[in-house]
Scaffold this active site. Structure first.
Site, mmCIF file in Angstrom:
data_model
loop_
_atom_site.group_PDB
_atom_site.id
_atom_site.type_symbol
_atom_site.label_atom_id
_atom_site.label_comp_id
_atom_site.label_asym_id
_atom_site.label_seq_id
_atom_site.Cartn_x
_atom_site.Cartn_y
_atom_site.Cartn_z
ATOM 1 N N VAL A 1 45.414 51.423 35.506
ATOM 2 C CA VAL A 1 46.309 50.374 35.149
ATOM 3 C C VAL A 1 45.457 49.916 33.626
ATOM 4 O O VAL A 1 45.445 49.387 33.357
ATOM 5 C CB VAL A 1 47.076 49.207 35.834
ATOM 6 C CG1 VAL A 1 48.659 49.592 36.846
ATOM 7 C CG2 VAL A 1 45.620 48.897 36.295
ATOM 8 N N ASN B 1 49.489 42.390 39.581
ATOM 9 C CA ASN B 1 49.185 42.127 40.965
ATOM 10 C C ASN B 1 48.038 42.989 40.437
ATOM 11 O O ASN B 1 46.886 42.232 42.118
ATOM 12 C CB ASN B 1 50.052 42.937 42.268
ATOM 13 C CG ASN B 1 49.186 42.265 43.387
ATOM 14 O OD1 ASN B 1 48.727 41.614 43.923
ATOM 15 N ND2 ASN B 1 48.987 43.506 43.771
ATOM 16 N N SER C 1 44.119 33.717 40.590
ATOM 17 C CA SER C 1 43.684 33.394 41.699
ATOM 18 C C SER C 1 42.865 31.949 41.117
ATOM 19 O O SER C 1 42.624 31.048 40.818
ATOM 20 C CB SER C 1 42.613 34.389 41.820
ATOM 21 O OG SER C 1 41.159 33.902 42.181
ATOM 22 N N TYR D 1 34.991 38.176 37.952
ATOM 23 C CA TYR D 1 36.297 37.923 38.333
ATOM 24 C C TYR D 1 36.980 37.135 38.226
ATOM 25 O O TYR D 1 37.935 36.702 37.914
ATOM 26 C CB TYR D 1 36.398 38.004 40.332
ATOM 27 C CG TYR D 1 37.494 37.646 40.742
ATOM 28 C CD1 TYR D 1 38.962 39.265 40.381
ATOM 29 C CD2 TYR D 1 38.085 36.955 41.250
ATOM 30 C CE1 TYR D 1 39.528 39.302 41.223
ATOM 31 C CE2 TYR D 1 38.823 37.229 42.274
ATOM 32 C CZ TYR D 1 39.833 38.247 42.271
ATOM 33 O OH TYR D 1 41.277 38.370 42.602
ATOM 34 N N ALA E 1 35.856 35.069 35.226
ATOM 35 C CA ALA E 1 36.131 34.774 33.482
ATOM 36 C C ALA E 1 37.792 35.262 33.931
ATOM 37 O O ALA E 1 38.418 35.504 32.631
ATOM 38 C CB ALA E 1 34.703 35.463 33.131
ATOM 39 N N LYS F 1 40.428 36.261 35.149
ATOM 40 C CA LYS F 1 41.786 35.205 36.077
ATOM 41 C C LYS F 1 41.942 34.068 35.393
ATOM 42 O O LYS F 1 42.919 33.762 34.813
ATOM 43 C CB LYS F 1 41.587 34.966 37.643
ATOM 44 C CG LYS F 1 41.044 35.961 38.375
ATOM 45 C CD LYS F 1 42.839 36.830 39.001
ATOM 46 C CE LYS F 1 42.944 37.965 39.162
ATOM 47 N NZ LYS F 1 43.842 38.870 39.373
ATOM 48 N N ILE G 1 43.390 34.034 50.966
ATOM 49 C CA ILE G 1 44.926 34.452 51.852
ATOM 50 C C ILE G 1 44.405 35.592 52.611
ATOM 51 O O ILE G 1 43.088 36.768 52.379
ATOM 52 C CB ILE G 1 45.773 35.306 50.744
ATOM 53 C CG1 ILE G 1 45.936 35.106 49.648
ATOM 54 C CG2 ILE G 1 46.827 35.859 51.520
ATOM 55 C CD1 ILE G 1 47.441 33.308 50.352
#
Lengths: 246, 84
Positions: A56, A82, A143, A155, A157, A159, A188
């Site tokens: 992706v 996702n 997140s 991560y 930054a 999100k 989760i």
């Protein structure tokens, strides 16, 4: 939007949270297409889910795959962004003086995997939605990190960027009847959470969560369904975190 | 439906999209004359025209609509009767 008969594309949907989302949406009557880098996990999907091997982060491949899927099914109604990879790395690691600071290449890679990928897939899908006049729905998986998690500069930054793109697209694409929302899961109980965090940290998180537990993947999937189902929800970032941020 | 009525409908759409008084919507008006006629407004225009006149515009049509004159030409090419 009714899920019955809707054509849904879920990225990173061959395992973990993505698979839980795909399975849940299929259970509501949607036609599921999953794009994932992991060919082996794709091979393990039930025959009723259409699998595509896709990176992706590659715009040309994404555009070609999305176009082919839209042509074959007549449209894509829903995209669930996702796919992503959790990356944890402190900004300063004093225990490693030779390479004390956060590595730039790893920062860049995390941004590409978690932010660029959402842009790339959304651009490819919205192109088909606009050309086919599909009043579609984009759901981005954000997140709790979007508000800044210690040890997760890249991560977090990425999100936060996903949240910003969600709001921007909700404003910009509304004129086409396309809605864009996000779900921001907290912690989760998936394999990737247990891989990324030690048991001690997980126990600490649980103790700080009002509901005193980790979330279940299906609870995130139900939030995705709610955002698809409600035609007046647009630009929302829905927290699913047991109250950890309140 | 009379031509006057149809033209009035087009003027209403354009005036609404570009937030202009209806009397400023004249055939010679171009994109360069309208300060806020950008790509987003172009898409607002497309969605409004499609809804108002029940037509489907193609990419080539959308690109061609850079003036009121050309909007009229595109609509006529789609079979919309704008009258004399």
């Amino acid at each position: 939007m009714e899920l019955e008969g809707a054509v849904v594309l879920v990225t990173g949907g061959a395992k973990g949270l993505g698979l839980a989302i795909a399975t849940h949406l299929q259970g509501q009557g949607a036609q599921l297409i999953v794009a994932d880098l992991d060919a082996e996990s794709l091979g393990a999907l039930p025959e009723s889910i259409e699998g595509h091997v896709l990176d992706v982060t590659c715009p040309d491949d994404a555009r070609a795959m999305v176009k082919e899927v839209a042509e074959r099914h007549g449209r894509i109604d829903i995209l669930v962004n996702n796919a992503g990879v959790i990356h944890s790395e402190p900004m300063v690691n004093i225990l490693n003086p030779a390479e004390m600071m956060h590595d730039y290449d790893r920062f860049r890679n995390s941004i590409t995997a978690n932010l660029d990928s959402v842009f790339i897939m959304t651009a490819a899908t919205v192109e088909q939605m606009v050309l086919r006049r599909t009043k579609g729905v984009i759901v981005n998986i954000s997140s709790i990190s979007a508000s800044g998690n210690e040890g997760q500069t890249a991560y977090s930054a990425a999100k936060a960027g996903v949240n910003a793109m969600t709001v921007t697209w909700s404003k910009e694409l509304g004129r086409f009847g396309i809605r864009c929302n996000a779900v921001a899961p907290g912690f989760i109980g998936t394999g990737s959470t247990h891989k990324a965090l030690s048991d001690t940290i997980i126990e600490h998180i649980q103790s700080k969560t009002p509901l005193r537990r980790l979330g279940h993947a299906v609870e995130v999937a139900k939030a995705v369904t709610a955002l698809i189902d409600n035609d007046f929800m647009n630009g929302a970032v829905l927290n699913v975190n047991g109250g950890l941020t309140i | 439906m009379s031509g006057f009525e149809t033209n009035a409908r087009l003027a209403e759409v354009l005036a609404d999209v570009f937030s202009l008084p209806v009397d400023q919507i004249v055939p010679g008006l171009t994109k360069a004359d309208v300060g806020n006629w950008d790509s987003l407004k172009q898409m607002d225009l497309v969605m409004s025209l499609e809804k108002e006149f029940g037509i489907a515009l193609e990419i080539e049509d959308i690109v061609r609509m850079d003036s009121v004159d050309n909007v009229i030409r595109v609509l006529e090419s789609k079979g919309v009767d704008l009258g004399a």
